[in-house]
Design a protein around this motif. Structure first.
Motif, PDB file in Angstrom:
ATOM      1  N   ARG A  31       1.497   4.619  -6.179  1.00 41.03           N
ATOM      2  CA  ARG A  31       1.239   3.528  -5.237  1.00 41.03           C
ATOM      3  C   ARG A  31      -0.111   2.876  -5.532  1.00 41.03           C
ATOM      4  N   SER A  36      -0.809  -2.397  -4.645  1.00 37.04           N
ATOM      5  CA  SER A  36      -0.483  -2.985  -3.345  1.00 37.04           C
ATOM      6  C   SER A  36      -1.292  -2.289  -2.249  1.00 37.04           C
ATOM      7  N   ASP A  38      -1.017  -2.650   0.899  1.00 42.32           N
ATOM      8  CA  ASP A  38      -0.107  -2.192   1.958  1.00 42.32           C
ATOM      9  C   ASP A  38       0.505  -0.835   1.621  1.00 42.32           C
ATOM     10  N   ALA A  39       0.889  -0.640   0.358  1.00 43.92           N
ATOM     11  CA  ALA A  39       1.485   0.636  -0.057  1.00 43.92           C
ATOM     12  C   ALA A  39       0.454   1.763   0.013  1.00 43.92           C
ATOM     13  N   ARG A  41      -2.137   1.884   2.039  1.00 39.22           N
ATOM     14  CA  ARG A  41      -2.401   2.169   3.459  1.00 39.22           C
ATOM     15  C   ARG A  41      -1.388   3.137   4.051  1.00 39.22           C
ATOM     16  N   LYS A  42      -0.216   3.228   3.446  1.00 37.51           N
ATOM     17  CA  LYS A  42       0.832   4.116   3.952  1.00 37.51           C
ATOM     18  C   LYS A  42       0.686   5.552   3.457  1.00 37.51           C
TER      19      LYS A  42
END
Length: 79
Positions: A31, A36, A38-39, A41-42
């Motif tokens: 990731r 990314s 957003d990726a 942050r997950k």
């Protein structure tokens, strides 16, 4: 003649200190490499990750993990 650049990445992070709760370390590193936000942050947990593919190097960490990095350049003709 094209310039040939010597590249070396030394990862001095402590892998055993990572506490990733919702995926494997390799999935988290993947990731990070994709770039990314957003990726990344997950990724749930406490981590400091270095991901490298070719000349692309990306770093990500959770706020509770310090991470320092530096770039070094050798003088022309030095080995």
């Amino acid at each position: 003649m094209t310039n040939q650049y010597l590249e070396r990445v030394v990862d001095l992070t402590e892998p055993s200190a990572n506490r990733i709760l919702n995926m494997t370390t390799e999935e988290a590193r993947s990731r990070v490499l994709r770039g990314s936000a957003d990726a990344v942050r997950k990724i749930d947990g406490s981590f400091a990750l270095v991901a490298k593919e070719g000349k692309t190097v990306r770093l990500a960490r959770s706020l509770d993990r310090p991470m320092r990095y530096f770039l070094a350049k050798r003088q022309k003709g030095r080995r």
